[in-house]
Design an enzyme around this catalytic site. Structure first.
Site, PDB file in Angstrom:
ATOM      1  N   LYS A  97     134.720  58.733  64.438  1.00 27.11           N
ATOM      2  CA  LYS A  97     136.011  58.086  64.720  1.00 27.11           C
ATOM      3  C   LYS A  97     137.123  58.895  64.078  1.00 27.11           C
ATOM      4  O   LYS A  97     136.912  59.677  63.142  1.00 27.11           O
ATOM      5  CB  LYS A  97     136.052  56.647  64.204  1.00 27.11           C
ATOM      6  CG  LYS A  97     135.822  56.483  62.685  1.00 27.11           C
ATOM      7  CD  LYS A  97     137.042  56.684  61.837  1.00 27.11           C
ATOM      8  CE  LYS A  97     136.760  56.506  60.348  1.00 27.11           C
ATOM      9  NZ  LYS A  97     137.880  56.964  59.477  1.00 27.11           N
ATOM     10  N   ASP A 118     133.984  50.087  57.835  1.00 22.35           N
ATOM     11  CA  ASP A 118     134.044  50.728  59.147  1.00 22.35           C
ATOM     12  C   ASP A 118     132.853  50.385  60.049  1.00 22.35           C
ATOM     13  O   ASP A 118     132.915  50.618  61.257  1.00 22.35           O
ATOM     14  CB  ASP A 118     134.074  52.257  59.005  1.00 22.35           C
ATOM     15  CG  ASP A 118     135.411  52.771  58.521  1.00 22.35           C
ATOM     16  OD1 ASP A 118     136.386  52.001  58.546  1.00 22.35           O
ATOM     17  OD2 ASP A 118     135.479  53.946  58.117  1.00 22.35           O
TER      18      ASP A 118
END
Length: 293
Positions: free
Chosen positions: A14, A139
């Site tokens: 990401k 996350d």
């Protein structure tokens, strides 16, 4: 009915399309606002059930293969929640550099949870799986669904966002940044709100902002001059906007299209800056089943 022999799991990295730290909480963590975007760079996992838990890592030396690895802890957490044996054979082919701010370890943990759930017949529903993921790291829940999402709280409160096609060039300075260390460097002057309307307007097709603000940038470039130089090179190349992912060390810039992304990545490589062209994905971890009749 065919039996699943193993699962091939793609675990995307990401980038943070802007990251604001609102302040320090009473529990010692920090409240954040950040827009997370899953990208096509990622690690590959092979997961199969076994008598005991084992972990093998290929492609990156020095990564622990015991409980120090978040994947191992993910397997143990799943077993405890599902009431199963933690036995599994997990192999990781690493492509996401550790200490880069790209969330490789968190994505691998999410892929492990999803794979074990599938191999055991999906005993945990989506809500319980996300709860397990949140317990492993801020996350981790994002990677179960991927795409682009606004993350709030510690990063576990997610709101999915629509977006246009986005091509990104990643640049890797010769540095690794500890997230824990980076948070310790922050003070009140680094706290603030994310310009969400501006960024979300760009994601919906509006004009690109010149920068994607990141609360860590000022502190990081003082301690890691090469990261600052890499950001300057990306700006000079014409990429826009440019930013740091997470707490670094990976820097990135947004290209106009795929052709520009590949061309600028080659140009940066010729200048001695390790670079990868990538694009934003609409999904998180994904699995392919290997079955036997």
């Amino acid at each position: 009915m065919d039996e699943i022999l193993s699962l091939q799991v793609r675990c995307p990295a990401k980038v943070n399309l802007g990251l604001a730290v609102l302040g320090r909480r009473d529990d010692g963590f920090h409240d954040v606002e950040t827009i997370l975007a899953a990208i096509s760079l990622g690690d590959n996992l092979t997961v199969r059930l076994a008598d005991r838990l084992s972990l093998t890592v290929h492609g990156q030396p020095g990564i622990p293969t015991d409980r120090r690895n978040l994947v191992w802890r993910a397997a143990e957490a799943f077993a405890a929640a599902a009431g199963t044996s933690p036995g599994a054979r997990i192999e990781i082919s690493k492509h996401v550099p550790p200490g880069s701010g790209l969330g490789g370890g968190s994505s691998d943990a999410a892929g492990t949870l999803a794979a074990l759930n599938r191999l055991h017949g999906d005993p945990l529903d989506r809500e319980r799986l996300h709860g397990l993921a949140a317990g492993l790291g801020a996350d981790v829940p994002f990677f179960l669904d991927g795409g682009i999402a606004l993350a709030e709280g510690r990063g576990e409160r997610l709101t999915r966002l629509g977006h246009k096609k986005i091509h990104i060039v990643l640049a890797f300075p010769q540095a690794a940044v500890s997230t824990a260390w980076a948070y310790k460097q922050l003070s009140a002057e680094n706290f603030g709100k994310l310009p969400r309307e501006e960024i979300e307007g760009w994601l919906s097709g509006g004009a690109a902002p010149p920068e994607l603000p990141n609360a860590f940038t000022a502190k990081i470039i003082r301690s890691f001059q090469e990261i600052g130089r890499t950001l300057d090179v990306l700006r000079a190349s014409g990429l826009k906007p440019v930013s740091l992912s997470g707490s670094g060390s990976c820097c990135f810039g947004v290209a106009r299209d795929e052709k520009e992304a590949f061309g600028l990545a080659r140009e940066l490589e010729s200048r001695g800056i390790a670079s990868i062209p990538t694009e934003v994905l609409d999904k998180g971890v994904s699995m392919v089943e290997n079955k036997i009749a």
